[in-house]
Design a protein around this motif. Structure first.
Motif, PDB file in Angstrom:
ATOM      1  N   SER A   1       0.777  -1.199  -0.055  1.00 29.18           N
ATOM      2  CA  SER A   1      -0.199   0.066  -0.043  1.00 29.18           C
ATOM      3  C   SER A   1       0.855   1.299  -0.003  1.00 29.18           C
ATOM      4  N   SER A   2       2.134   1.227   0.461  1.00 35.93           N
ATOM      5  CA  SER A   2       3.205   2.319   0.080  1.00 35.93           C
ATOM      6  C   SER A   2       3.762   2.554  -1.059  1.00 35.93           C
ATOM      7  N   SER A   3       3.213   1.520  -2.056  1.00 32.18           N
ATOM      8  CA  SER A   3       3.965   1.482  -3.320  1.00 32.18           C
ATOM      9  C   SER A   3       2.918   1.881  -4.251  1.00 32.18           C
ATOM     10  N   SER A   4       3.497   2.254  -5.553  1.00 35.15           N
ATOM     11  CA  SER A   4       2.212   2.627  -6.452  1.00 35.15           C
ATOM     12  C   SER A   4       2.700   1.929  -7.957  1.00 35.15           C
ATOM     13  N   PHE A   5       1.741   1.854  -8.492  1.00 31.17           N
ATOM     14  CA  PHE A   5       1.745   0.913  -9.987  1.00 31.17           C
ATOM     15  C   PHE A   5       1.071   1.487 -11.170  1.00 31.17           C
ATOM     16  N   ASP A   6       1.742   1.315 -12.315  1.00 31.08           N
ATOM     17  CA  ASP A   6       1.061   1.892 -13.696  1.00 31.08           C
ATOM     18  C   ASP A   6       0.081   1.061 -13.957  1.00 31.08           C
ATOM     19  N   LEU A   7       0.496  -0.442 -13.907  1.00 28.12           N
ATOM     20  CA  LEU A   7      -0.404  -1.690 -14.311  1.00 28.12           C
ATOM     21  C   LEU A   7      -0.597  -2.646 -13.154  1.00 28.12           C
ATOM     22  N   ILE A   8      -1.642  -3.277 -13.080  1.00 27.24           N
ATOM     23  CA  ILE A   8      -1.819  -4.302 -12.175  1.00 27.24           C
ATOM     24  C   ILE A   8      -2.510  -5.438 -12.675  1.00 27.24           C
ATOM     25  N   VAL A   9      -1.920  -6.564 -12.710  1.00 29.03           N
ATOM     26  CA  VAL A   9      -2.491  -7.826 -13.348  1.00 29.03           C
ATOM     27  C   VAL A   9      -2.762  -8.686 -12.251  1.00 29.03           C
ATOM     28  N   SER A  10      -3.921  -9.461 -12.543  1.00 24.07           N
ATOM     29  CA  SER A  10      -3.997 -10.710 -11.478  1.00 24.07           C
ATOM     30  C   SER A  10      -4.996 -11.799 -12.231  1.00 24.07           C
ATOM     31  N   ASN A  11      -4.690 -12.916 -12.084  1.00 29.17           N
ATOM     32  CA  ASN A  11      -5.683 -13.976 -12.614  1.00 29.17           C
ATOM     33  C   ASN A  11      -5.550 -14.580 -11.068  1.00 29.17           C
ATOM     34  N   PRO A  12      -6.527 -14.209 -10.169  1.00 27.51           N
ATOM     35  CA  PRO A  12      -6.696 -14.805  -8.822  1.00 27.51           C
ATOM     36  C   PRO A  12      -7.539 -15.855  -8.807  1.00 27.51           C
ATOM     37  N   PRO A  13      -7.793 -16.634  -7.738  1.00 20.38           N
ATOM     38  CA  PRO A  13      -8.400 -17.946  -7.610  1.00 20.38           C
ATOM     39  C   PRO A  13      -9.911 -17.310  -7.923  1.00 20.38           C
ATOM     40  N   TYR A  14     -10.599 -18.034  -8.889  1.00 17.22           N
ATOM     41  CA  TYR A  14     -12.145 -17.185  -9.150  1.00 17.22           C
ATOM     42  C   TYR A  14     -13.082 -18.316  -9.178  1.00 17.22           C
ATOM     43  N   ILE A  15     -12.772 -19.529  -8.837  1.00 17.99           N
ATOM     44  CA  ILE A  15     -13.967 -20.555  -9.238  1.00 17.99           C
ATOM     45  C   ILE A  15     -14.882 -20.601  -8.133  1.00 17.99           C
ATOM     46  N   PRO A  16     -15.975 -20.460  -8.100  1.00 20.14           N
ATOM     47  CA  PRO A  16     -16.851 -20.523  -7.014  1.00 20.14           C
ATOM     48  C   PRO A  16     -16.933 -21.725  -6.357  1.00 20.14           C
ATOM     49  N   ALA A  17     -16.897 -21.802  -5.026  1.00 21.45           N
ATOM     50  CA  ALA A  17     -16.683 -23.380  -4.151  1.00 21.45           C
ATOM     51  C   ALA A  17     -17.741 -24.313  -4.717  1.00 21.45           C
ATOM     52  N   LYS A  18     -18.868 -23.840  -5.137  1.00 21.21           N
ATOM     53  CA  LYS A  18     -20.003 -24.923  -5.598  1.00 21.21           C
ATOM     54  C   LYS A  18     -19.475 -25.641  -6.825  1.00 21.21           C
ATOM     55  N   ASP A  19     -18.454 -25.038  -7.670  1.00 19.87           N
ATOM     56  CA  ASP A  19     -18.076 -25.621  -8.769  1.00 19.87           C
ATOM     57  C   ASP A  19     -16.761 -26.287  -8.893  1.00 19.87           C
ATOM     58  N   MET A  20     -16.191 -26.154  -7.576  1.00 22.36           N
ATOM     59  CA  MET A  20     -14.896 -27.135  -7.603  1.00 22.36           C
ATOM     60  C   MET A  20     -15.070 -28.565  -7.697  1.00 22.36           C
ATOM     61  N   SER A  21     -16.153 -29.051  -7.552  1.00 21.68           N
ATOM     62  CA  SER A  21     -16.408 -30.617  -7.619  1.00 21.68           C
ATOM     63  C   SER A  21     -16.491 -30.950  -9.131  1.00 21.68           C
ATOM     64  N   ALA A  22     -16.596 -30.112 -10.081  1.00 23.79           N
ATOM     65  CA  ALA A  22     -16.819 -30.472 -11.448  1.00 23.79           C
ATOM     66  C   ALA A  22     -15.668 -30.135 -12.266  1.00 23.79           C
ATOM     67  N   LEU A  23     -14.566 -29.934 -11.518  1.00 18.05           N
ATOM     68  CA  LEU A  23     -13.107 -29.787 -12.175  1.00 18.05           C
ATOM     69  C   LEU A  23     -12.614 -31.172 -12.967  1.00 18.05           C
ATOM     70  N   GLU A  24     -11.921 -30.943 -13.703  1.00 18.77           N
ATOM     71  CA  GLU A  24     -11.240 -32.230 -14.478  1.00 18.77           C
ATOM     72  C   GLU A  24     -10.177 -32.853 -13.599  1.00 18.77           C
ATOM     73  N   PRO A  25      -9.876 -34.147 -13.683  1.00 15.81           N
ATOM     74  CA  PRO A  25      -8.906 -34.905 -12.728  1.00 15.81           C
ATOM     75  C   PRO A  25      -7.627 -34.121 -13.080  1.00 15.81           C
TER      76      PRO A  25
END
Length: 306
Positions: free
Chosen positions: A185-209
């Motif tokens: 929070s004491s730093s600053s950036f021109d560009l922030i990118v994120s591929n965060p964890p985004y799968i809803p919990a209810k969909d985790m059981s449907a993931l491929e092996p």
């Protein structure tokens, strides 16, 4: 669908064969009638056995191509998806439109994993620097290794840290960072990118092996609605965005890869999250579809009052 499936299987088999032959990166040139030596056949057989257990090809061979760079792969760090290459392209197009691709941009990659997004951007942005942050120490080590492998280690670093903590501090210092700890929070950036964890919990059981059995669930599941980590990032954006007046960049930006449910409809779930969690200081600038036609990427910018 069947044809695509068979083509995909054949492509991966040729990729495994290329590695068994010592021709990594040259799988399209492996002749179909090539006769393998005993040692090569033994290695290929071991590869195929692992693949039959549904282990991802990327973990088996230990590397994978991503947006014109080659990355080392190591379980359980997430394998970069093909659609994420499209995210990189959209970011580059955005920077080109702003005429800042040649500027000394400061990039923050939250949840860096293999380092794929940040490293791919650095290869196309010759004066930019990137700080990656990940909560997984294997990912931190791997992204640093990939920076060396790609040839941009002088402009890239990754630190072990928890973006969801209240202090939001990088836990482990590295060779490019100054001081024992860094508060984001004491730093600053021109560009922030994120591929965060985004799968809803209810969909985790449907993931491929390949995903469920081998990849880090902490990097996949984003809580009940899939937006737990994204919410925390949005809360931080007003502090992380570089002041417009101090740099050539017309407006700093943050880019997210998300679940399609977050960007579906007119008044999307993610748009409401951006408004609420930033207290109106940021806005959803635009949403984009991935190559498969699903709403997948989001551009967030400072609000109009900035």
């Amino acid at each position: 669908m069947v044809t695509l499936g068979l083509a995909s299987v054949w492509k991966r088999l040729r990729y495994l064969a290329a590695h068994a032959l010592g021709r990594a990166g040259d799988s399209h040139r492996v002749p179909e009638d090539h006769e393998l030596e005993a040692s090569q056949m033994q290695k290929l057989r071991a590869y195929v056995q692992r693949r039959m257990r549904r282990e991802p090809v990327q973990y088996i061979v230990g590397d994978w191509d991503f947006h014109m760079i080659n990355l080392r792969m190591r379980a359980p760090v997430l394998v970069p998806r093909p659609e994420t290459e499209d995210l990189v392209e959209r970011i580059l197009e955005h920077l080109k439109a702003q005429d800042v691709k040649g500027e000394a941009l400061q990039i923050l990659d939250i949840g860096s994993g293999t380092g794929a997004i940040g490293l791919a951007l650095l290869k196309q942005l010759p004066r930019a620097t990137c700080l990656g942050v990940d909560i997984n120490d294997v990912a931190v080590s791997l992204s640093r290794e990939n920076a060396e492998h790609v040839g941009v280690s002088g402009r890239y670093d990754c630190a072990l840290g928890d973006i969801t903590s209240c202090e939001v501090e990088v836990i482990e210092d590295t060779h490019n960072l100054k001081g024992g700890r860094l508060t984001l929070s004491s730093s600053s950036f021109d560009l922030i990118v994120s591929n965060p964890p985004y799968i809803p919990a209810k969909d985790m059981s449907a993931l491929e092996p390949e995903v469920a059995s081998f990849e880090d669930h902490g990097a996949l599941c984003g809580g009940e609605d899939g937006l737990d980590v994204a919410r925390r990032i949005i809360q931080l954006l007003p502090e992380l965005f570089r002041e417009c007046s101090s740099h050539k960049v017309a407006r700093p930006s943050a880019w997210f890869e998300l679940d399609d449910s977050h960007l579906t409809g007119k008044d999307t779930m993610f748009e409401r999250v951006v408004e609420a969690e930033s207290q109106g200081k940021c806005r959803l600038g635009q949403a984009f579809h991935d190559p498969f036609g699903r709403p997948r990427f989001a551009l967030v910018t400072p609000g109009h009052d900035r």
